[in-house]
Motif scaffolding. Structure first.
Motif, PDB file in Angstrom:
ATOM      1  N   ARG A  41     -43.625 104.731  89.923  1.00  0.00           N
ATOM      2  CA  ARG A  41     -43.308 104.264  88.569  1.00  0.00           C
ATOM      3  C   ARG A  41     -43.672 102.792  88.395  1.00  0.00           C
ATOM      4  O   ARG A  41     -44.242 102.408  87.379  1.00  0.00           O
ATOM      5  N   SER A  44     -47.402 102.177  88.139  1.00  0.00           N
ATOM      6  CA  SER A  44     -48.083 103.048  87.186  1.00  0.00           C
ATOM      7  C   SER A  44     -49.377 102.396  86.710  1.00  0.00           C
ATOM      8  O   SER A  44     -49.406 101.209  86.399  1.00  0.00           O
ATOM      9  N   SER A  46     -50.754 102.803  83.974  1.00  0.00           N
ATOM     10  CA  SER A  46     -50.818 102.751  82.508  1.00  0.00           C
ATOM     11  C   SER A  46     -50.971 101.322  82.003  1.00  0.00           C
ATOM     12  O   SER A  46     -50.572 100.364  82.649  1.00  0.00           O
ATOM     13  N   GLU A  48     -49.334  99.904  79.700  1.00  0.00           N
ATOM     14  CA  GLU A  48     -48.074  99.205  79.417  1.00  0.00           C
ATOM     15  C   GLU A  48     -47.484  98.575  80.669  1.00  0.00           C
ATOM     16  O   GLU A  48     -46.671  97.666  80.588  1.00  0.00           O
ATOM     17  N   GLN A  60     -41.876  95.939  86.474  1.00  0.00           N
ATOM     18  CA  GLN A  60     -40.975  97.042  86.168  1.00  0.00           C
ATOM     19  C   GLN A  60     -39.704  96.907  86.990  1.00  0.00           C
ATOM     20  O   GLN A  60     -39.759  96.679  88.196  1.00  0.00           O
ATOM     21  N   LYS A  63     -35.827 100.934  88.115  1.00  0.00           N
ATOM     22  CA  LYS A  63     -36.473 102.243  88.273  1.00  0.00           C
ATOM     23  C   LYS A  63     -36.029 102.962  89.549  1.00  0.00           C
ATOM     24  O   LYS A  63     -36.600 103.968  89.930  1.00  0.00           O
ATOM     25  N   HIS A  87     -41.481 107.471  80.521  1.00  0.00           N
ATOM     26  CA  HIS A  87     -42.822 106.958  80.762  1.00  0.00           C
ATOM     27  C   HIS A  87     -43.742 108.114  81.146  1.00  0.00           C
ATOM     28  O   HIS A  87     -43.461 108.856  82.080  1.00  0.00           O
ATOM     29  N   THR A  89     -47.523 107.771  80.411  1.00  0.00           N
ATOM     30  CA  THR A  89     -48.903 107.406  80.087  1.00  0.00           C
ATOM     31  C   THR A  89     -49.723 107.033  81.317  1.00  0.00           C
ATOM     32  O   THR A  89     -50.876 106.641  81.194  1.00  0.00           O
TER      33      THR A  89
END
Length: 139
Positions: A41, A44, A46, A48, A60, A63, A87, A89
Motif C-alpha cells: 500500500r 503503491s 499510483s 496519488e 502514506q 496503513k 485505494h 488505482t
C-alpha cells in the motif's frame, strides 16, 4: 541487484492471506515471498502516492491494518488490488511485485526512515484532501 527486464519472473501463484495481511507470491523456481499489505500500500505505483515527479510522493501513513479486499488482473503484466481504505488505482506490474518481494527489508527500512525524517508517526491517519466540512466547492 540488476535492473528488472522483460524476463522478470511472473508468479505462478498469488495468495491473499487476509488474516496475516500478506500477499504470498510463489514462483516457478519454488521460491515464495510474503509481502505485507502495508508495504504494498505505501509503495503503491499510483499517481496519488508516487506523484508526478521525484519529490512529489505522498508519504502514506496509518496503513498498518489495511487489507486487500479484491484483486484484479491487468492484462498479463500486472495486478490491481483494491485496499480496504478504498485505494484501488495502483497497477502493480510483475516487475514491481518482484522488487517489493525481493527488496522487502530494504524498502521497509526506507519507509521507516522516511517517516522518521518527516517526523510522522507510522500510524497517523492520512490527512484528507482539503474539503472544508467534507463538501467540495462547486463555484
Amino acid at each position: 541487484m540488476s535492473g528488472l527486464t522483460s524476463d522478470t519472473p511472473v508468479p505462478t501463484s498469488v495468495v491473499i492471506h487476509a488474516v496475516s495481511r500478506v500477499l504470498e507470491l510463489q514462483y516457478a523456481d519454488g521460491r515464495s515471498y510474503r509481502v505485507p499489505f502495508e508495504l504494498l500500500r505505501v509503495y503503491s505505483p499510483s499517481a496519488e502516492v508516487r506523484g508526478h515527479g521525484p519529490g512529489q510522493e505522498t508519504l502514506q501513513t496509518g496503513k498498518r491494518d489495511v487489507t486487500i479486499v479484491a484483486m484484479e488482473p491487468v492484462g498479463n503484466y500486472a495486478l490491481q488490488p483494491t485496499f480496504s481504505d478504498g485505494h484501488s488505482t495502483g497497477i502493480y506490474s510483475w516487475d514491481l511485485l518482484y522488487e517489493l518481494a525481493t527488496q522487502k527489508d530494504a524498502l521497509w527500512r526506507q519507509y521507516l526512515d522516511k517517516l522518521a525524517a518527516a517526523r510522522v508517526d507510522r500510524d497517523a491517519p492520512m490527512s484528507a484532501p482539503d474539503t472544508p466540512g467534507g463538501h467540495g466547492h462547486c463555484h
